[in-house]
Design an enzyme around this catalytic site. Structure first.
Site, PDB file in Angstrom:
ATOM      1  N   HIS A 165       0.835  -1.224   0.000  1.00 43.90           N
ATOM      2  CA  HIS A 165       0.000   0.000   0.000  1.00 43.90           C
ATOM      3  C   HIS A 165       0.864   1.267   0.000  1.00 43.90           C
ATOM      4  O   HIS A 165       0.424   2.314   0.464  1.00 43.90           O
ATOM      5  CB  HIS A 165      -0.937   0.042   1.210  1.00 43.90           C
ATOM      6  CG  HIS A 165      -1.746  -1.198   1.395  1.00 43.90           C
ATOM      7  ND1 HIS A 165      -3.021  -1.356   0.906  1.00 43.90           N
ATOM      8  CD2 HIS A 165      -1.434  -2.375   1.999  1.00 43.90           C
ATOM      9  CE1 HIS A 165      -3.479  -2.555   1.222  1.00 43.90           C
ATOM     10  NE2 HIS A 165      -2.532  -3.210   1.866  1.00 43.90           N
ATOM     11  N   GLU A 178      10.322   7.963 -16.851  1.00 38.97           N
ATOM     12  CA  GLU A 178       9.036   8.593 -17.149  1.00 38.97           C
ATOM     13  C   GLU A 178       8.567   8.247 -18.558  1.00 38.97           C
ATOM     14  O   GLU A 178       7.395   7.959 -18.798  1.00 38.97           O
ATOM     15  CB  GLU A 178       9.154  10.115 -17.014  1.00 38.97           C
ATOM     16  CG  GLU A 178       9.460  10.563 -15.598  1.00 38.97           C
ATOM     17  CD  GLU A 178       9.879  12.024 -15.576  1.00 38.97           C
ATOM     18  OE1 GLU A 178       9.025  12.892 -15.827  1.00 38.97           O
ATOM     19  OE2 GLU A 178      11.060  12.310 -15.319  1.00 38.97           O
ATOM     20  N   SER A 205      16.763  20.783 -16.029  1.00 42.26           N
ATOM     21  CA  SER A 205      15.664  21.669 -16.380  1.00 42.26           C
ATOM     22  C   SER A 205      16.252  22.923 -17.016  1.00 42.26           C
ATOM     23  O   SER A 205      17.318  23.384 -16.638  1.00 42.26           O
ATOM     24  CB  SER A 205      14.895  22.047 -15.119  1.00 42.26           C
ATOM     25  OG  SER A 205      14.188  23.258 -15.312  1.00 42.26           O
ATOM     26  N   GLN A 251      -4.460  -4.914 -42.943  1.00 39.09           N
ATOM     27  CA  GLN A 251      -3.260  -4.118 -43.207  1.00 39.09           C
ATOM     28  C   GLN A 251      -2.918  -3.240 -41.992  1.00 39.09           C
ATOM     29  O   GLN A 251      -1.790  -2.795 -41.845  1.00 39.09           O
ATOM     30  CB  GLN A 251      -3.474  -3.258 -44.458  1.00 39.09           C
ATOM     31  CG  GLN A 251      -2.286  -2.412 -44.851  1.00 39.09           C
ATOM     32  CD  GLN A 251      -2.444  -1.818 -46.244  1.00 39.09           C
ATOM     33  OE1 GLN A 251      -2.338  -2.526 -47.227  1.00 39.09           O
ATOM     34  NE2 GLN A 251      -2.728  -0.533 -46.319  1.00 39.09           N
ATOM     35  N   LYS A 284      17.531  20.758 -10.862  1.00 35.52           N
ATOM     36  CA  LYS A 284      16.799  19.545 -11.255  1.00 35.52           C
ATOM     37  C   LYS A 284      17.678  18.465 -11.881  1.00 35.52           C
ATOM     38  O   LYS A 284      18.586  18.738 -12.640  1.00 35.52           O
ATOM     39  CB  LYS A 284      15.684  19.901 -12.254  1.00 35.52           C
ATOM     40  CG  LYS A 284      14.552  20.710 -11.677  1.00 35.52           C
ATOM     41  CD  LYS A 284      13.765  19.992 -10.589  1.00 35.52           C
ATOM     42  CE  LYS A 284      12.897  18.895 -11.138  1.00 35.52           C
ATOM     43  NZ  LYS A 284      11.710  19.385 -11.822  1.00 35.52           N
TER      44      LYS A 284
HETATM   45  N1  ARG Z   1      -0.630  -4.538 -48.189  1.00 35.21           N
HETATM   46  C1  ARG Z   1      -1.499  -5.618 -47.821  1.00 35.21           C
HETATM   47  C2  ARG Z   1      -1.447  -5.818 -46.305  1.00 35.21           C
HETATM   48  O1  ARG Z   1      -0.550  -5.324 -45.717  1.00 35.21           O
HETATM   49  C3  ARG Z   1      -1.078  -6.876 -48.500  1.00 35.21           C
HETATM   50  C4  ARG Z   1      -2.196  -7.805 -48.833  1.00 35.21           C
HETATM   51  C5  ARG Z   1      -3.140  -7.183 -49.758  1.00 35.21           C
HETATM   52  N2  ARG Z   1      -4.034  -8.107 -50.322  1.00 35.21           N
HETATM   53  C6  ARG Z   1      -5.050  -7.670 -51.064  1.00 35.21           C
HETATM   54  N3  ARG Z   1      -5.775  -8.537 -51.632  1.00 35.21           N
HETATM   55  N4  ARG Z   1      -5.338  -6.392 -51.156  1.00 35.21           N
HETATM   56  O2  ARG Z   1      -2.286  -6.420 -45.700  1.00 35.21           O
END
Ligand code: ARG
Length: 475
Positions: free
Chosen positions: A157, A291, A278, A323, A284
């Protein structure tokens, strides 16, 4: 018309803004080595299976190696209109070697290709994280060995609880990092699965040999189900989860270091080279690294949440949403690696302020449990002993003194069991010395824990070396 690789079906080229929005080349170019290693293995397999001719296979291989050289020499210009790393490389290959380049993508989709690249990338980078964990653990062991018998207050605590050894505190983080190590080896194991050959989602009509690619790229296994292979991002989620837990550990360490550098605690001194001053206040010396690590923990846990939300409710198989897996992965990886590396230095440069720690444990009631334990060892049930010790503490508080300042007669008024020998049992040294239970804070027990840690570390080093060798790209 456009440079795009799917021109056939389209009457117009892609709108420039739309293309900028959907392109991933700015970040996925980071996987160029994986992409080339994957394509080399794929082409060799196509050739071996008689799907492409030996002549085409050789051209593709030489062309890909040339592209690798160009990229590494900084002679390759990435094109946003070619969307991603896969199409940038394939397009350049075809420009260089002609028709043969157009045969590389036989029996493959970018969906299994990107999955392959990311597996290769994650597998290799995970071994780098493992190495950095080991380095930080070594720093913790070295610091613990150097300051074996330094006593400091232990807290619950954030209130003084019982004295502990500084080395005990350091080794707690060592053990936390061992679990992180184990978690990242689990990440590696699950990433060690070969997705290529899944095609877009359903497999392929060509008689490919997935085991051949598996062997070439040194994968432990192959995805059993093509739909799963292109949809799976568990390995990224696991990496982000392991990274989040690791960062939370570093963040707790950061918080303790920040507190203990403060004037109010003054328990540790960081190396001047690891702090900043600082611009206004000349006195400081700020623990910026701690941090920042504490602060950066937020973004890493954020990526985990982001990726969980990205896959939540996502239908199989590939969707462009996926993606979104890469930027978080890359940034989490960089953050984790950098944080571990700076922390190795911080630990090596950090010194306990032994006198302040010693004074702190002498001027508190963190020996109250020991007073009670002494009574228990002389026959009193613990619950009663707890009450007696509590009364002794209350009396001391009322009179402005500590337990060791009470006379034997004063103690006897609280329990007739007390005698002179109690005083030797409640010094900070005795409090620590007597906690000799397995895992406890006594110097003897710490020697055992540290010997154990040496074994753990030796084992981790062997595991890391083996995985790093396995994950090496055959380039
Ligand atoms: N740039 C795409 C990704 O990072 C690769 C795969 C894309 N495939 C597609 N059918 N658009 O996920």
């Amino acid at each position: 018309m456009s440079e795009s690789m799917w021109g056939g079906r389209f009457a117009k080229s892609t709108d420039e803004m739309i293309n900028d929005f959907q392109a991933s080349i700015d970040f996925d170019k980071r996987m160029y080595r994986e992409d080339i290693a994957g394509s080399l293995a794929h082409a060799a397999m196509l050739q071996k299976c008689g799907i492409i001719s030996a002549n085409d296979g050789e051209k593709i291989t030489a062309g890909l190696k040339d592209i690798l050289r160009q990229i590494e020499a900084g002679d390759f210009s990435f094109t946003v209109s070619l969307e991603d790393i896969h199409m940038n490389i394939e397009k350049r290959l075809t420009e260089a070697i002609g028709e043969a380049g157009g045969r590389l993508h036989t029996a493959r989709s970018r969906n299994d290709q990107v999955a392959l690249d990311t597996h290769l990338f994650l597998r290799r980078e995970t071994t780098n994280v493992l190495a950095l964990i080991i380095a930080m653990q070594q720093a913790l062991i070295d610091a613990a060995a150097k300051h074996k018998e330094v006593i400091m207050p232990g807290y619950t605590h954030l209130q003084r609880a019982q004295p502990i050894l500084y080395s005990h505190w350091l080794m707690a983080y060592f053990n936390m990092l061992s679990r992180d190590f184990s978690r990242f080896t689990g990440v590696y194991e699950r990433a060690d699965l070969m997705p290529l050959g899944a095609g877009a989602l359903a497999g392929t009509t060509f008689a490919i040999d997935r085991e051949n690619v598996q062997r070439a790229l040194n994968f432990a296994g192959i995805y059993t189900n093509s739909l799963d292979a292109v949809s799976d991002r568990d390995y990224i989620l696991e990496f982000l989860a392991a990274s989040s837990i690791l960062m939370v550990h570093l963040s707790r360490l950061s918080e303790e270091i920040i507190l203990w550098c403060s004037r109010e605690f003054s328990f540790i001194e960081l190396d001047d080279a690891h702090c900043t001053g600082s611009s206004m206040m000349p006195q400081k010396k700020n623990p910026d690294v701690s941090e920042l690590v504490r602060g950066k923990t937020g973004r890493v846990t954020g990526y985990l949440t982001a990726m969980l939300m990205t896959v939540k409710g996502l239908p199989l198989a590939y969707n462009k949403d996926l993606q979104e897996d890469k930027e978080g992965l890359f940034d989490a990886l960089d953050t984790v690696k950098f944080s571990l590396a700076v922390y190795e230095r911080i630990i090596r440069g950090m010194k306990p302020r032994t006198d302040n720690m010693r004074r702190a444990v002498a001027e508190d009631f963190s020996n109250a449990t020991d007073l009670a334990d002494w009574l228990v060892k002389h026959g009193l049930p613990f619950r009663e002993a707890h009450a007696v010790s509590g009364k002794a503490v209350a009396k001391c508080i009322a009179e402005g003194k500590y337990l060791a300042d009470l006379t034997v007669d004063e103690l006897k008024e609280l329990s007739p069991l007390f005698d002179e020998t109690v005083f030797a049992a409640i010094t900070p040294e005795a409090c620590v010395e007597n906690r000799n239970s397995l895992g406890g804070t006594s110097p003897q027990e710490l020697r055992r824990q540290m010997a154990l840690a040496d074994d753990v570390l030796a084992n981790e080093k062997a595991v890391q070396a083996k995985l790093a060798a396995n994950a090496e790209l055959p380039l």
